[in-house]
Design a protein around this motif. Sequence first.
Motif: not given
Length: 709
Positions: A125-135, A169-173, A182-189
């Motif tokens: 829900y959070w990943l999709v809502r960030r870019h496409f809204g609540v619905v 979680l990797g998709a979020w990162a 930022r490299l740190r987010w890529l390394l987290l994924s």
Amino acid sequence: MADTTEIVARPPSEDDAAHKIQPQSFTWSRIALGAIMLISIFMNFFQLGANGFGNLYYAAGVKSMGDSLHNFFFVSFDPGSFVTIDKPPLGFWLQVISTKIFGFTGFALLFPQALAGVLSVAILYWLVRRHFGVVAGLLAALALAISPISVVTNRNNTIDSTLTLVMLLGAWAVLRAAETGRLRWLLLSALAVGLGFNIKMLESYLVVPAFGLLYLLAAPHSIGKRILHLLLAGVVMVVLTLSWLVAVDLTPASQRPYVGSSQTNSEIELAFGYNGASRLLGRFGGAGGFGGNGNRTGTRTDGQGIRNQNGSRNGFPGGTNGSGTPDLPPNVGQGGQFGGNGGGMFGTGNPGPLRLFKSSLGSQIAWLLPAAILGALALAFQRRLRFQGDRQQQALVLWGVWLLTESIFFSVAGFFHQYYMTTMAPAICALFGIGLVVMWKDFRASGWRGWLLPLALALTAIEQIYILQSYPSWSQFLTPLIAILSIVTLGVLLAYRLAPRIRVQAPNVRVLSLALALGILVLLITPTIWAAIPVIQNTASQLPVAGPSQGNDFARNAGSPAGGDGTSTLINYLVAHQGNAKYLVATPSSNTADNIILSTNKAVMAMGGFGGSDPILTTSQLSSLVKNGTVRFFLLGSGRGGSLPERILEDLPSQLRERLESGGFGGFGGARSGGATTWVTQHCTLVPSSAWSTNSSAGSQLYDCSTTH
């Protein structure tokens, strides 16, 4: 060093359609999300664990791992640390921790996966809502909450639900990495993929193309710097991937259990062979695993499983895969493999481009797939591609390539179980929610893209009706319901598109919205039923499958240890006569051993490992173990195929049926000169069945090797 440059988000434009289609009340959206989370909690936790342990092979391993840190680290299948289970440790470590908190119960074993399922809904829900809204976020979350294969897997002790959570979680990162550079987010994924490998091995790598391509196309750096960052992330991923494998392989073989389902006692071979190439190619003969080459010691069992509490057998003849399913050579049965109803191994259908849309797999994962595919196309057609700075197009790369990679794998793979497709569900559900919002915006505008929404609804309804044809008793009322309500929805939508004057009248927008809501609701009815059936029935499955049973009994027989068919009598006899022997009994494979381990928590030797095909012991080693008093009793099968249902036998070729019924695939199950079975039968004493079994027609035989001859 990581680049700290932040990219400034562009202001909303007319292209940001999703932000125009939002609930008017923030409270309304929170109530809707809360309702979806309650649905997910109900689906995943209702009656959880009340009907047994699920997959007894994994349950026995978790029980054994809880006995010592040594067993815990090496994921030993048995308390005696003779052989390991055939998966990496991380998912089962979580189950061990859960059993230490809640006690060794069905609920404790299933709790980590059920929790992972609920968390996955929230994260999607959070990943999709960030870019496409609540619905869009709500639709995606609802679709995942009622996804049949996801729900049934969340309620099982297989570890694909845990893997799915780590993938998300990797998709979020990686989305954060693509946005910020930022490299740190890529390394987290990369860290997430490596952790996923230590849950389910190479299955976690199915998201690597999506993660890598997203960063390569979208990160706000020069192409050279993007490639360098990806190489660094690859190093992190590989190091974490290999860390546990190498640690095990570097441990002397005498100080650890044998690596189950490998032919060389190697975790690396297991990961890239049996759990790697063999999954794709479906090859199991020789060094590949199941079949053996006919010259090894301990390569097969007749699978005469101990009955569980509901009286159904856990094993089948000719060797089993430890999950209660026939472990047959490739290229047998329907479509060239052991098929059951749907053709293909384990009912997965035959490889091909339309495999996912056929009932064997479609009933588990494809109810919303046509809408997801057209939704991805609608987003791709919306504007010129410019991945750097366009958040929605970045999401398209992530979810679209995720879906494409998984679809290709499951369309061509030779050996997998239906519940493996749990990792595919987030991409389908994300694109379902995103696509409906994007297509709704296009529908209300002029242009050819406006036809994608009614087309998506129509094709999805047709796909659902097609799947239902394999379930006549359900189709007789669900098919008319889907057809009639879909026709009503499409009638309203088409009238709007074909009568331009209607578009300018505001009241008709509300009618359109209600029609679309009805169309979406119709498409969610059947997957919800398919997900709810095992929840309401509280099915405890060795191999989780959603929806009504089609006679696929071997996938559903599971539960708690002990029970009927003389199991308690056998255990009482073995315990009373064990003496100083380390192992309570030796069995051909884990299929017979798991029940005894769960009932006694005593060391049981699964001589051939998971499917009875592991070359763990030579006859000379077996003789030494007997002479040293390490093991005394051997529970072997009769080598006959009587426990395989007649309806399955009748569908097999006559030569294969005859070999099954005679135990002719070798190994422990059939009489084979020079093998361990032959050695035991020639040198040990057959114990009368009346002494250890209340079933005079028991298919198994017990041998006492305390005095060899």
